[in-house]
Design a protein around this motif. Structure first.
Motif, mmCIF file in Angstrom:
data_model
loop_
_atom_site.group_PDB
_atom_site.id
_atom_site.type_symbol
_atom_site.label_atom_id
_atom_site.label_comp_id
_atom_site.label_asym_id
_atom_site.label_seq_id
_atom_site.Cartn_x
_atom_site.Cartn_y
_atom_site.Cartn_z
ATOM 1 N N GLY A 81 0.716 -1.084 -0.059
ATOM 2 C CA GLY A 81 -0.110 0.083 0.110
ATOM 3 C C GLY A 81 0.856 1.333 0.152
ATOM 4 O O GLY A 81 0.305 2.205 -0.127
ATOM 5 N N GLY A 82 2.206 1.214 0.226
ATOM 6 C CA GLY A 82 3.026 2.303 0.328
ATOM 7 C C GLY A 82 3.225 2.931 -1.244
ATOM 8 O O GLY A 82 2.781 2.095 -2.222
ATOM 9 N N LEU A 83 4.288 3.699 -1.273
ATOM 10 C CA LEU A 83 4.631 4.218 -2.818
ATOM 11 C C LEU A 83 5.155 3.067 -3.364
ATOM 12 O O LEU A 83 6.130 2.325 -2.983
ATOM 13 N N THR A 84 5.160 3.041 -4.623
ATOM 14 C CA THR A 84 5.578 2.053 -5.807
ATOM 15 C C THR A 84 7.017 2.495 -5.818
ATOM 16 O O THR A 84 7.392 3.670 -5.881
ATOM 17 N N PRO A 85 8.005 1.490 -5.627
ATOM 18 C CA PRO A 85 9.429 1.666 -5.795
ATOM 19 C C PRO A 85 9.650 2.571 -7.039
ATOM 20 O O PRO A 85 9.196 2.309 -8.212
ATOM 21 N N GLY A 86 10.347 3.745 -6.872
ATOM 22 C CA GLY A 86 10.502 4.723 -7.976
ATOM 23 C C GLY A 86 9.617 5.890 -7.983
ATOM 24 O O GLY A 86 9.786 6.929 -9.018
ATOM 25 N N GLN A 87 8.567 5.754 -7.364
ATOM 26 C CA GLN A 87 7.222 6.646 -7.708
ATOM 27 C C GLN A 87 7.741 7.871 -6.991
ATOM 28 O O GLN A 87 8.469 7.848 -5.829
ATOM 29 N N ASP A 141 23.336 -5.222 25.292
ATOM 30 C CA ASP A 141 23.252 -6.012 23.914
ATOM 31 C C ASP A 141 21.777 -5.447 23.412
ATOM 32 O O ASP A 141 20.753 -4.948 24.163
ATOM 33 N N PRO A 142 21.940 -5.261 22.042
ATOM 34 C CA PRO A 142 20.649 -5.168 21.196
ATOM 35 C C PRO A 142 19.832 -6.217 21.442
ATOM 36 O O PRO A 142 20.066 -7.351 21.815
ATOM 37 N N VAL A 143 18.482 -5.937 21.091
ATOM 38 C CA VAL A 143 17.384 -6.896 20.813
ATOM 39 C C VAL A 143 17.258 -7.531 19.220
ATOM 40 O O VAL A 143 17.441 -6.673 18.412
ATOM 41 N N ASN A 144 17.433 -8.590 19.453
ATOM 42 C CA ASN A 144 17.354 -9.495 17.899
ATOM 43 C C ASN A 144 16.267 -10.430 17.801
ATOM 44 O O ASN A 144 16.244 -11.452 18.629
ATOM 45 N N LEU A 145 15.298 -10.361 16.882
ATOM 46 C CA LEU A 145 14.106 -11.074 17.011
ATOM 47 C C LEU A 145 13.869 -11.813 15.649
ATOM 48 O O LEU A 145 13.135 -12.724 15.407
ATOM 49 N N ASP A 146 15.128 -11.956 14.973
ATOM 50 C CA ASP A 146 15.309 -12.693 13.676
ATOM 51 C C ASP A 146 15.005 -14.162 13.701
ATOM 52 O O ASP A 146 14.328 -14.664 12.512
ATOM 53 N N GLN A 147 15.202 -14.659 14.725
ATOM 54 C CA GLN A 147 14.674 -15.916 14.787
ATOM 55 C C GLN A 147 13.437 -16.383 14.699
ATOM 56 O O GLN A 147 12.883 -17.611 14.172
ATOM 57 N N PHE A 148 12.675 -15.420 15.066
ATOM 58 C CA PHE A 148 11.226 -15.458 14.873
ATOM 59 C C PHE A 148 10.397 -15.223 13.821
ATOM 60 O O PHE A 148 9.101 -14.993 13.734
ATOM 61 N N ARG A 149 11.147 -14.639 12.523
ATOM 62 C CA ARG A 149 10.778 -14.174 11.266
ATOM 63 C C ARG A 149 10.442 -15.686 10.647
ATOM 64 O O ARG A 149 10.953 -15.789 9.422
ATOM 65 N N THR A 150 9.307 -15.993 11.011
ATOM 66 C CA THR A 150 8.806 -17.577 10.487
ATOM 67 C C THR A 150 7.503 -17.390 9.899
ATOM 68 O O THR A 150 7.063 -18.527 9.182
ATOM 69 N N LEU A 151 6.725 -16.423 10.175
ATOM 70 C CA LEU A 151 5.125 -16.427 9.569
ATOM 71 C C LEU A 151 5.182 -16.000 8.238
ATOM 72 O O LEU A 151 5.987 -15.453 7.562
ATOM 73 N N GLN A 152 4.316 -16.726 7.475
ATOM 74 C CA GLN A 152 4.012 -16.493 5.991
ATOM 75 C C GLN A 152 3.186 -15.267 6.032
ATOM 76 O O GLN A 152 2.080 -14.824 6.709
ATOM 77 N N GLY A 153 3.550 -14.285 5.104
ATOM 78 C CA GLY A 153 2.806 -12.979 4.823
ATOM 79 C C GLY A 153 1.907 -13.190 3.650
ATOM 80 O O GLY A 153 1.799 -14.248 2.944
ATOM 81 N N SER A 154 1.663 -12.064 3.066
ATOM 82 C CA SER A 154 0.773 -12.126 1.803
ATOM 83 C C SER A 154 1.387 -12.683 0.741
ATOM 84 O O SER A 154 2.591 -12.648 0.707
ATOM 85 N N LYS A 155 0.551 -13.406 -0.161
ATOM 86 C CA LYS A 155 1.178 -13.866 -1.537
ATOM 87 C C LYS A 155 0.741 -12.890 -2.379
ATOM 88 O O LYS A 155 0.949 -13.603 -3.700
ATOM 89 N N ALA A 156 0.005 -11.792 -2.390
ATOM 90 C CA ALA A 156 -0.384 -10.903 -3.433
ATOM 91 C C ALA A 156 1.093 -10.309 -4.047
ATOM 92 O O ALA A 156 2.037 -10.117 -3.553
ATOM 93 N N THR A 157 0.910 -9.794 -5.376
ATOM 94 C CA THR A 157 1.894 -9.270 -6.151
ATOM 95 C C THR A 157 2.477 -8.018 -5.367
ATOM 96 O O THR A 157 1.460 -7.148 -4.996
ATOM 97 N N GLY A 158 3.620 -7.899 -5.111
ATOM 98 C CA GLY A 158 4.146 -6.642 -4.324
ATOM 99 C C GLY A 158 4.852 -7.147 -2.866
ATOM 100 O O GLY A 158 5.758 -6.288 -2.426
#
Length: 374
Positions: A81-87, A141-158
């Motif tokens: 929903g944001g600006l298309t890259p390059g717009q 120490d900083p916080v790192n949640l990358d281990q939990f980036r496992t959820l499936q997002g949208s499959k729509a174009t973009g």
């Protein structure tokens, strides 16, 4: 919501964590992907000359985690929903053509909607990066949640086919923020507020390309997103205000007030944005049993008036004092870390996440809530 079983081999033990910070028996506990390095974090004594004690560190770690979560959800919104890259910004293009009908439906709420979404996303990413960098600069120490980036997002174009921290496709959006800020009563004094629109188990983004095809369907998805934007930023505004009351260091207070002020700026835009979804020409609009009504059709109900943007003066501190326009709530009970985690979890934002993820947030929230400026 029911938490899914953990897939981690070394889940955190909450009691040992709370006894020894992030250190159990003298060895750093790095389970649940909480930290980015193996340094002993909470158990060490921070150098007071560098201006960061344990309480302030705990507050900043929780806020860093919250900003990582916000960055993740806003990135998903920006991809579709944001600006298309390059717009260029919409106002610079006389015959601007939306990237897709979701972007077009967001523009029906405000012609600058894609720009606002992109800008909000960049802000949240900057907050997360700054907070983690500041923690490192103070020896924490900083916080790192990358281990939990496992959820499936949208499959729509973009949408990118990458793992996510958050799920925008099964949301129970709390829209009571809309009526709360139009009321003269205060949640910190026990007031409760009706939902502006009841949104249960709905997607705020297109799930597949099929969602782009029906005009009412995609407009309702955009309206759901609009109210979710307001809900997230209202919560962030209150969270930073609540945390600012706990910090010890003047520099950390500068951080919480500075970033918190930006969250408020975001919120005020989305108040207007969501209100536009509940008046003509967008409303009324219905899809699959969910209707966004024209709230102007119910005169005499100021709590639902869609074109009110600023907080209405309400009870503050004491009923014996004049009503005052403020951010609200401000107390730990309704705006603190535990309340924030409970609200986000109840909203369905973490549908599909592991037990380790929930345990991590609980620990971060417990430590931040225990912080005190005294």
């Amino acid at each position: 919501m029911k938490k899914q079983s953990s897939t981690m081999s070394n889940p955190l033990d909450r009691r040992s964590f709370m006894r020894g910070g992030l250190v159990a028996g003298g060895a750093a506990v790095m389970g649940a992907g909480l930290l980015n390095s193996s340094k002993q974090a909470v158990a060490q004594d921070y150098d007071s000359r560098r201006g960061l004690n344990r309480g302030d560190a705990a507050i900043l770690r929780f806020l860093a985690a919250a900003e990582l979560i916000e960055s993740d959800l806003w990135t998903q919104y920006a991809e579709l929903g944001g600006l298309t890259p390059g717009q260029k910004p919409v106002e610079d293009i006389p015959n601007f053509t939306p990237m897709n009908t979701y972007q077009g439906s967001l523009m029906a709420l405000d012609s600058d909607g894609p720009q606002y979404i992109t800008s909000n996303t960049l802000d949240e990413v900057s907050h997360a990066e700054f907070l983690n960098a500041y923690l490192v600069s103070k020896g924490a120490d900083p916080v790192n949640l990358d281990q939990f980036r496992t959820l499936q997002g949208s499959k729509a174009t973009g949408a990118k086919n990458i793992g996510r921290l958050t799920n925008l496709m099964h949301l129970n959006v709390d829209t009571s923020w809309f009526t709360r800020y139009r009321s003269t009563t205060n949640p910190d004094a026990g007031a409760t507020f009706p939902q502006a629109v009841t949104i249960t188990n709905r997607s705020a983004i297109p799930v597949t390309n099929a969602d782009f095809n029906n005009p009412n369907h995609i407009q309702v998805i955009a309206n759901i997103a609009a109210f979710h934007f307001g809900s997230i930023e209202a919560g962030g505004s209150s969270l930073y205000a609540s945390m600012s009351q706990k910090v010890s260091s003047a520099e950390v207070l500068e951080i919480t007030l500075g970033i918190g002020g930006d969250e408020i700026a975001h919120f005020l835009e989305w108040v207007d944005f969501a209100g536009n979804g509940c008046q003509t020409p967008v409303a009324p609009v219905t899809d699959n049993g969910l209707t966004f009504p024209n709230l102007f059709a119910n005169p005499g109900t100021p709590e639902f008036q869609p074109n009110l943007i600023f907080p209405v003066p309400a009870e503050f501190i004491s009923p014996n004092l004049p009503k005052c326009a403020t951010i609200r709530p401000l107390t730990d009970k309704f705006a603190g870390p535990k309340a924030a985690v409970a609200a986000l979890t109840g909203s369905g934002l973490f549908t599909g996440q592991s037990n380790g993820f929930f345990a991590t947030l609980e620990i971060l929230a417990d430590q931040a809530e225990a912080a005190s400026r005294f």
